[in-house]
Each structure stands twice: as structure tokens, then as C-alpha cells.
Design an enzyme around this catalytic site. Structure first.
Site, PDB file in Angstrom:
ATOM      1  N   ASN A   1       0.834  -1.209   0.000  1.00 40.78           N
ATOM      2  CA  ASN A   1       0.000   0.000   0.000  1.00 40.78           C
ATOM      3  C   ASN A   1       0.864   1.254   0.000  1.00 40.78           C
ATOM      4  O   ASN A   1       1.998   1.234   0.481  1.00 40.78           O
ATOM      5  CB  ASN A   1      -0.971   0.013   1.189  1.00 40.78           C
ATOM      6  N   ALA A   2       0.328   2.340  -0.580  1.00 42.22           N
ATOM      7  CA  ALA A   2       0.953   3.651  -0.392  1.00 42.22           C
ATOM      8  C   ALA A   2       0.558   4.125   1.005  1.00 42.22           C
ATOM      9  O   ALA A   2      -0.479   3.710   1.519  1.00 42.22           O
ATOM     10  CB  ALA A   2       0.446   4.615  -1.449  1.00 42.22           C
TER      11      ALA A   2
ATOM     12  N   LYS B   1      -2.914   3.428   2.651  1.00 45.12           N
ATOM     13  CA  LYS B   1      -3.199   3.632   4.086  1.00 45.12           C
ATOM     14  C   LYS B   1      -3.044   5.116   4.387  1.00 45.12           C
ATOM     15  O   LYS B   1      -2.054   5.731   3.995  1.00 45.12           O
ATOM     16  CB  LYS B   1      -2.248   2.810   4.955  1.00 45.12           C
TER      17      LYS B   1
ATOM     18  N   LYS C   1      -3.107   8.195   7.273  1.00 41.10           N
ATOM     19  CA  LYS C   1      -3.063   8.572   8.689  1.00 41.10           C
ATOM     20  C   LYS C   1      -4.179   9.566   8.984  1.00 41.10           C
ATOM     21  O   LYS C   1      -4.394  10.513   8.219  1.00 41.10           O
ATOM     22  CB  LYS C   1      -1.707   9.210   9.025  1.00 41.10           C
TER      23      LYS C   1
ATOM     24  N   ASP D   1      -5.346   4.788   9.631  1.00 41.23           N
ATOM     25  CA  ASP D   1      -4.611   4.452  10.856  1.00 41.23           C
ATOM     26  C   ASP D   1      -4.612   5.674  11.767  1.00 41.23           C
ATOM     27  O   ASP D   1      -4.100   6.729  11.394  1.00 41.23           O
ATOM     28  CB  ASP D   1      -3.168   4.056  10.496  1.00 41.23           C
TER      29      ASP D   1
ATOM     30  N   ASN E   1      -3.390   5.561  14.952  1.00 39.10           N
ATOM     31  CA  ASN E   1      -2.358   5.408  16.007  1.00 39.10           C
ATOM     32  C   ASN E   1      -2.947   5.644  17.398  1.00 39.10           C
ATOM     33  O   ASN E   1      -2.417   6.424  18.184  1.00 39.10           O
ATOM     34  CB  ASN E   1      -1.154   6.318  15.749  1.00 39.10           C
TER      35      ASN E   1
ATOM     36  N   GLU F   1      -7.094   0.840  11.307  1.00 34.90           N
ATOM     37  CA  GLU F   1      -5.998   0.343  12.147  1.00 34.90           C
ATOM     38  C   GLU F   1      -5.952   1.143  13.451  1.00 34.90           C
ATOM     39  O   GLU F   1      -5.904   2.369  13.438  1.00 34.90           O
ATOM     40  CB  GLU F   1      -4.686   0.500  11.359  1.00 34.90           C
TER      41      GLU F   1
ATOM     42  N   ASP G   1      -2.483  -2.786  15.898  1.00 34.41           N
ATOM     43  CA  ASP G   1      -1.058  -2.536  15.683  1.00 34.41           C
ATOM     44  C   ASP G   1      -0.405  -2.352  17.064  1.00 34.41           C
ATOM     45  O   ASP G   1       0.183  -3.302  17.606  1.00 34.41           O
ATOM     46  CB  ASP G   1      -0.885  -1.290  14.788  1.00 34.41           C
TER      47      ASP G   1
ATOM     48  N   LYS H   1       5.218  -6.225  12.577  1.00 38.35           N
ATOM     49  CA  LYS H   1       6.409  -5.490  12.123  1.00 38.35           C
ATOM     50  C   LYS H   1       7.639  -6.238  12.606  1.00 38.35           C
ATOM     51  O   LYS H   1       7.685  -6.656  13.776  1.00 38.35           O
ATOM     52  CB  LYS H   1       6.404  -4.082  12.718  1.00 38.35           C
TER      53      LYS H   1
HETATM   54  O1  LIG Z   1       1.702   0.663   7.396  1.00 38.17           O
HETATM   55  C1  LIG Z   1       2.101   1.533   6.612  1.00 38.17           C
HETATM   56  O2  LIG Z   1       1.492   1.812   5.571  1.00 38.17           O
HETATM   57  C2  LIG Z   1       3.368   2.312   6.877  1.00 38.17           C
HETATM   58  C3  LIG Z   1       4.024   2.134   8.182  1.00 38.17           C
HETATM   59  C4  LIG Z   1       3.382   2.896   9.318  1.00 38.17           C
HETATM   60  O3  LIG Z   1       2.269   3.357   9.210  1.00 38.17           O
HETATM   61  C5  LIG Z   1       4.129   3.093  10.522  1.00 38.17           C
HETATM   62  C6  LIG Z   1       5.486   2.947  10.518  1.00 38.17           C
HETATM   63  C7  LIG Z   1       6.259   3.297  11.647  1.00 38.17           C
HETATM   64  C8  LIG Z   1       5.669   3.661  12.804  1.00 38.17           C
HETATM   65  C9  LIG Z   1       4.222   3.615  13.011  1.00 38.17           C
HETATM   66  O4  LIG Z   1       3.801   4.731  13.743  1.00 38.17           O
HETATM   67  C10 LIG Z   1       3.379   3.533  11.743  1.00 38.17           C
HETATM   68  C11 LIG Z   1       2.135   2.681  12.087  1.00 38.17           C
HETATM   69  O5  LIG Z   1       1.457   3.024  13.030  1.00 38.17           O
HETATM   70  O6  LIG Z   1       1.799   1.674  11.484  1.00 38.17           O
HETATM   71 MG   LIG Z   2      -0.220   1.626  12.831  1.00 39.43          MG
END
Ligand SMILES: O=C(O)CCC(=O)C1=CC=C[C@@H](O)[C@@H]1C(=O)O
Ligand SMILES: [Mg+2]
Length: 371
Positions: free
Chosen positions: A102-103, A133, A135, A176, A178, A202, A230, A254
């Protein structure tokens, strides 16, 4: 089991032990082959404009150690376990040769979305992007003067998501947060964003109780939207509790945060959930391990978040892992991991004070693993 300091114990027979450096590599040798670099980012992501990482040359090839700055020695020791696996033990045998990627769109203004999406292609053709994806729910700045209505708040999230949908009518879109939302906020925001047709959300909220509550609230409100865990896995005291509490439908895994590819595979197997492999904002070196994990999973139904090298304006490797036609190639063996270019290593090498900080972090993580 209790969390002590930065320590998430995770002693569980379903997980292989973290890899000990004892007998593999001495402290002196590890320091000798490690160099800290800083890569400039195109757009701020996770609050970062420069991504710092240590690149380490082991007998199998290059490996990465890049715990985020705020991580203490115990959490960082999991990242070092993954480094040792990549550089000293090697990757498991892959089951597939390519992975759909994914981008990743940071919390940016809607006007910037198109440019960021293009950076996830090698030829500028957006139609190759089948998954994105985005944010959302970017943390509000402490100083109200820094608040940017193009980035923060429900309206900004809505405009960003709808801009992606406008540019990519067919793509799978996931968001996502977070864990930045409350359950009430998440029900509202995800309900609004569902206009774009989301594949899953997410970690909208923190903790298993809130995730489980959100899951049932969404269902009761007729919002058919799977949830992916996550932070509830990589930051949890117990990575398997997500299943017992019915807190998620999908597991985001991860490599470095989980202690290596073999441990990530064991987490997926023990949860029994569908898995998505995501990056830890690694350089092309660390990203290869993410690809090796995605390549080794028994099943893979979702595009993986392994395209984030595109968020760097430069990388240490001349062969950068930017998706081609929405896919990345799984390294068939460690010899296919991109090698840092000596000129770029010299160019992005951090100054001496930062080298010292990173060598100190390496030393502390080594001590934790050596016991
Ligand atoms: O999942 C993705 O598309 C990219 C990676 C990504 O979102 C993340 C990478 C590094 C730190 C994390 O806060 C963040 C995540 O929350 O998944
Ligand atoms: Mg995440």
C-alpha cells in the site's frame, strides 16, 4: 504479567526466544560494523523529518537497527534481535516472490495527497496503486498557534481521505489513527469516513477494552468495518490477548518491534488472525526483512505497509525499495537485500555526537539480550 519501565516481557512458549548475540558476535565487533545514518523525509511522518537508523554489516549481509529515539534498552533489544537475525542468521524460505504494497499517506493537507501518492510509484502512474493507508486523527499540537486546520480535525481527515478516493476510485483504502481517538470519537469519525468505503481501520483507539468496545459499537451502528490491531500487539504486555478479548479482526506485524521474522511469524500463527506486514519506517535495508516476513507468511490477503521508503527524499541504497506497479519483490536470499552505497553512507552518516548516542543504544540493547 507486569510491564516494568519500557519492558514488555513477552515470555511465552508460543514465541521463539529473542536472539542472543552471545556466541554470534562480540560487542566490539558489532560496534565496528555499525554506522548511524540520518535520512531526510519528504513529509513529516510520526513527528519525524529525519529518520535515524544504524546499518550493520553481518556475515549474511547488511541489517538495520532503528528503534525510535524514545524507546528504552529493553524495547530496543527486540529490534536488535531482528538485526541479528537478518545479519547473522538469515531469512526464512519465502513462499511467494512478490508482495502487494500500500501507499502510505501521512497527515497532510488534501492538496498534497496527489504528490505523495505519486512518490509511491516508479513511473508516476497512479492507477498502479491498488491500496492506500491514510493517517488520521493526528495529535493536536500543544501550542494552539501550531494547529493547522488542513491537517488536524475531522474535516481535514475527511478531505484527505476523500481526495484519495477521488484520485483512486478502485483502490482499497484503510486508515490508521495510532490510537489517538476515544471510542465515541472513533464511532463518529469512522462513520463519516466510511463514505469513502474503507477496507479496515488500524488501531483507532488505545487498549484492548476500547478496541473491543469499538468493534461492537460499530457493528451495532451498522458500520461494517474490520479493525486491525497494531500498538495492541507490538506495544502490548501480552500480544495474544487481542484474540481472547475479540479486540481485532486483523493483526499488523512489524519485524523489528516484534524481535525478528521468526517471532513475527509465531505471533501470527498464535493469534490465528489475518496478518498485514507493516514497516517501522525502515531504510531499504530493514525493509527487506519486512518483505521477507511478508514472503514467508502462510497466507496474505491484504496489501502490506512496506512502501515507506517513498517517504524519504533519499535512501542509503541506490536500489531503493519503491513499489513497482504496486508490488515489491521478496528477496529470495540475503544476497538480494539492497546494499548501502558507500558514497551515500558517507553522505548520510550522522555527526560524531549522534554516532555516540547510537553506539550507546546498541551497547545497552546488546546487554539486555546478552543477559
Ligand atoms: O503501514 C504503513 O502503511 C506504513 C508504516 C506505518 O504506518 C508506521 C510505521 C512506523 C511507525 C508507526 O507509527 C506507523 C504505524 O502506526 O503503522
Ligand atoms: Mg499503525
Amino acid at each position: 504479567m507486569k510491564t516494568v519501565g519500557d519492558h514488555t516481557p513477552w515470555s511465552d512458549d508460543r514465541l521463539p526466544d529473542l536472539i542472543s548475540p552471545v556466541g554470534l558476535v562480540s560487542r566490539e565487533e558489532l560496534h565496528r560494523v555499525a554506522v548511524a545514518v540520518g535520512l531526510p523525509m519528504r513529509t513529516r511522518f510520526r513527528g519525524l523529518t529525519v529518520r535515524e537508523a544504524m546499518l550493520i554489516k553481518g556475515p549474511r549481509g547488511w541489517a538495520e537497527f532503528s528503534p525510535f529515539a524514545e524507546y528504552g534498552p529493553v524495547e530496543s533489544s527486540r529490534w536488535l534481535s531482528a538485526t541479528l537475525e537478518a545479519g547473522w542468521l538469515g531469512f526464512p524460505t519465502p513462499r511467494r516472490s512478490t508482495v502487494l504494497v500500500n501507499a502510505t499517506v501521512p497527515a497532510i493537507a488534501a492538496e498534497q495527497v496527489e504528490t505523495v501518492l505519486r512518490s509511491f510509484t516508479t513511473d508516476g502512474d497512479l492507477s498502479s496503486l491498488s491500496a492506500v493507508k491514510i493517517k488520521i486523527a493526528e495529535k493536536l499540537p500543544a501550542d494552539p498557534a501550531q494547529l493547522d486546520r488542513h491537517i488536524h480535525g475531522v474535516q481535514a481527515d475527511y478531505e484527505r481521505v476523500m481526495r484519495v478516493r477521488e484520485l483512486l476510485p478502485e483502490a482499497q483504502i484503510k486508515v490508521d489513527a495510532n490510537q489517538a481517538l476515544t471510542v465515541d470519537e472513533a464511532v463518529h469519525l469512522l462513520g463519516v469516513l466510511q463514505e469513502a468505503g474503507l477496507e479496515y481501520a488500524e488501531q483507532p483507539v488505545p487498549g484492548l477494552t476500547a478496541m473491543a468496545e469499538l468493534r461492537s459499537r460499530l457493528a451495532r451502528n451498522g458500520i461494517d468495518l474490520p479493525l486491525a490491531a497494531d500498538e495492541s500487539i507490538r506495544k502490548a504486555e501480552d500480544p495474544f490477548a487481542v484474540v481472547a478479548t475479540e479486540a481485532a479482526d486483523i493483526a499488523v506485524v512489524k519485524v523489528q518491534p516484534l524481535g525478528g521474522i521468526r517471532r513475527a511469524l509465531a505471533v501470527v500463527e498464535a493469534t490465528g488472525l489475518q496478518a498485514v506486514v507493516s514497516s517501522a519506517l525502515d531504510t531499504s535495508v530493514g525493509m527487506s526483512a519486512g518483505l521477507a516476513l511478508a514472503g514467508a507468511l502462510p497466507e496474505l490477503h491484504y496489501a502490506c505497509g512496506l512502501g515507506t521508503v517513498a517517504l524519504f527524499s533519499e535512501d542509503v541504497c541506490s536500489r531503493r525499495l519503491i513499489p513497482e506497479h504496486g508490488e515489491l519483490t521478496v528477496p529470495a536470499s540475503h544476497s538480494e537485500v539492497p546494499e548501502p552505497d558507500p558514497d551515500k553512507l558517507a553522505r548520510f552518516r550522522l555527526p560524531e555526537d549522534r554516532q555516540q548516542v547510537w553506539h550507546q543504544r546498541l551497547e545497552e540493547a546488546y546487554s539486555v539480550l546478552a543477559g
